[in-house]
Scaffold this motif. Structure first.
Motif, short mmCIF file in Angstrom:
data_model
loop_
_atom_site.label_atom_id
_atom_site.label_comp_id
_atom_site.label_asym_id
_atom_site.label_seq_id
_atom_site.Cartn_x
_atom_site.Cartn_y
_atom_site.Cartn_z
N GLY A 12 1.10 -0.75 -0.28
CA GLY A 12 -0.30 -0.50 0.43
C GLY A 12 0.87 1.49 -0.11
O GLY A 12 0.57 2.37 -0.41
N GLY A 13 1.92 1.52 0.78
CA GLY A 13 2.70 2.24 0.68
C GLY A 13 3.07 2.49 -0.49
O GLY A 13 3.78 3.49 -0.74
N THR A 14 3.54 1.54 -1.22
CA THR A 14 4.16 1.64 -2.18
C THR A 14 3.42 2.24 -3.54
O THR A 14 3.65 2.85 -4.70
N LEU A 15 2.40 1.75 -3.24
CA LEU A 15 1.08 2.70 -4.62
C LEU A 15 1.11 3.93 -4.36
O LEU A 15 0.44 4.05 -5.13
N LEU A 16 0.78 3.86 -2.62
CA LEU A 16 0.30 5.13 -2.46
C LEU A 16 2.04 6.80 -2.75
O LEU A 16 1.58 7.72 -3.64
N ALA A 17 3.30 5.96 -2.29
CA ALA A 17 4.63 6.97 -3.21
C ALA A 17 4.82 6.93 -4.92
O ALA A 17 5.02 7.46 -5.32
N PHE A 18 4.04 4.96 -5.60
CA PHE A 18 5.04 5.51 -7.10
C PHE A 18 3.99 5.51 -8.18
O PHE A 18 3.77 5.86 -8.71
N GLY A 19 2.66 5.40 -7.32
CA GLY A 19 0.75 5.83 -8.52
C GLY A 19 0.77 4.50 -8.89
O GLY A 19 0.11 3.44 -9.50
N LYS A 20 2.16 3.04 -8.73
CA LYS A 20 1.47 1.71 -9.53
C LYS A 20 3.03 1.01 -8.32
O LYS A 20 3.51 1.51 -7.52
N LEU A 21 2.38 -0.51 -7.88
CA LEU A 21 3.24 -1.21 -7.55
C LEU A 21 4.63 -1.26 -8.16
O LEU A 21 4.95 -2.11 -9.10
N GLU A 22 5.69 -1.15 -7.07
CA GLU A 22 6.79 -1.47 -7.45
C GLU A 22 7.73 -2.19 -6.57
O GLU A 22 7.23 -2.39 -5.39
#
Length: 379
Positions: free
Chosen positions: A223-233
């Motif tokens: 979830g944190g990755t999605l919020l930070a990058f707008g996609k799953l990294e």
């Protein structure tokens, strides 16, 4: 067919564990080897067509959940309290893995376009374990067949080295290294200390709590990755899962979760079956020989560099061997190797260092891969 395939990946590890406890040949091979072999055999049965996507989904779920479960029983506050010789030798083993993988990887850069990814994965497995190699391979988007070949070569090389450790390694190193001198080690080194086959109903509550916490950690990291990058990294998600797993291990209640470590190991066995089911024996030609040489060269050079550096610094033979075991195999083989050396004093420290390797493997492996790609001008 897909449902049966997924159920086979989930349930076969239990059969492998059961067989390992009752049959000498199965015990010698170990659950990891049995699970890989079972996956490969099923994938190559005449007339059987497996869904590659199903096996990939199983493996992609198993690894992120296994990492925190394996880390929960670690206690990073204990690491600085280990004997100085153990800490130094462990650090040397980690550095040796990075140097060996970097050097051999650079030498093989013209043989495969995934050379830098393989180097990072091998650092992961020779600092931490298979879970690190799998996680790093996923982050770097390594081909599934490459992972299968790497793990097959690692199992072969690791089996030979384990025989050496359990037989005459101590006698050989004592010819040019000082003997072990008993020194006090902090106790307890918190670790479940139970085999996969010792689960009882009393473990179910703690195992459920541990699994729930692992799911929550994975969800927060993703979830944190999605919020930070707008996609799953994958890279920040993996590092987030590792870091949160280490942070959770700081709480005594989490470290005392009975069966959490074993549940993490079971998830790794599920991963092994799934990855084995992706193997196609037709690919065992041509480039597979190159990958086998790559893996064996990295492992051999890492061991030689570690032992040589430890000898130059006058670190004793037993501490050197237990650190080599902790990094090459993780916690699983600490007990047998310590017993072979007749040195129970190093069991606790060895388990702690094995868990430390799992915690550090992802960081060092990814840094090695990215560093080699940058040096090669790949950006």
């Amino acid at each position: 067919m897909t449902v049966i395939q997924v159920l086979f990946c989930i349930l076969f590890p239990a059969a492998a564990i059961w067989a390992g406890e009752r049959f000498r040949a199965a015990k010698f091979l170990g659950p990891v080897t049995l699970c890989y072999v079972a996956g490969v055999l099923v994938a190559n049965l005449p007339g059987v067509r497996l869904a590659e996507g199903a096996s990939m989904r199983v493996s992609e779920v198993a690894v992120p959940l296994a990492i925190p479960l394996l880390l929960f029983s670690s206690d990073v506050r204990q690491w600085p309290r280990l004997a100085r010789s153990l800490l130094i030798s462990f650090a040397l083993a980690c550095v040796a893995a990075v140097v060996a993988a970097g050097f051999i990887g650079w030498f093989f850069r013209g043989e495969t376009d995934e050379w830098w990814k393989i180097a990072g994965m091998l650092v992961g497995v020779y600092v931490g374990g298979t879970v690190n190699m799998a996680a790093i391979g996923g982050v770097l988007e390594t081909k599934s067949e490459t992972f299968v070949l790497l793990n097959t070569a690692d199992l072969a090389a690791g089996g030979l080295y384990l025989i050496f450790l359990l037989t005459f390694a101590q006698r050989l190193l004592l010819r040019f290294m000082p003997p072990f001198t008993a020194a006090p080690h902090p106790e307890p080194f918190e670790h479940p200390g139970e085999g996969l086959g010792t689960w009882t109903r009393h473990h179910l509550r703690d195992m459920g709590l541990g699994f729930g916490l692992a799911v929550a950690i994975a969800a927060v990291a993703v979830g944190g990755t999605l919020l930070a990058f707008g996609k799953l990294e994958a890279s920040p998600a993996l590092l987030g899962i590792t870091s949160l797993g280490i942070a959770a291990s700081l709480f005594p209640r989490v470290r005392r979760l009975q069966g959490a470590y074993e549940l993490g190991e079971y998830l790794l066995l599920i991963f092994c079956v799934a990855m084995g089911s992706l193997a196609d024996l037709r690919m065992l030609s041509g480039g597979s020989v190159t990958l086998f040489v790559y893996v064996w060269a990295v492992m051999g050079l890492a061991i030689v560099l570690h032992v040589t550096a430890s000898a130059l610094l006058r670190i004793d033979a037993d501490s050197t061997l237990i650190c080599s075991t902790a990094t090459i195999y993780g916690p699983a083989q600490i007990g047998p190797v310590a017993a072979a050396m007749k040195n129970r004093a190093l069991v606790g420290p060895g388990l702690t260092l094995g868990l430390a390797g799992i915690a550090l493997g992802n960081y060092l492996g990814l840094l090695t891969a990215w560093g080699l790609r940058w040096l090669a001008g790949g950006g």
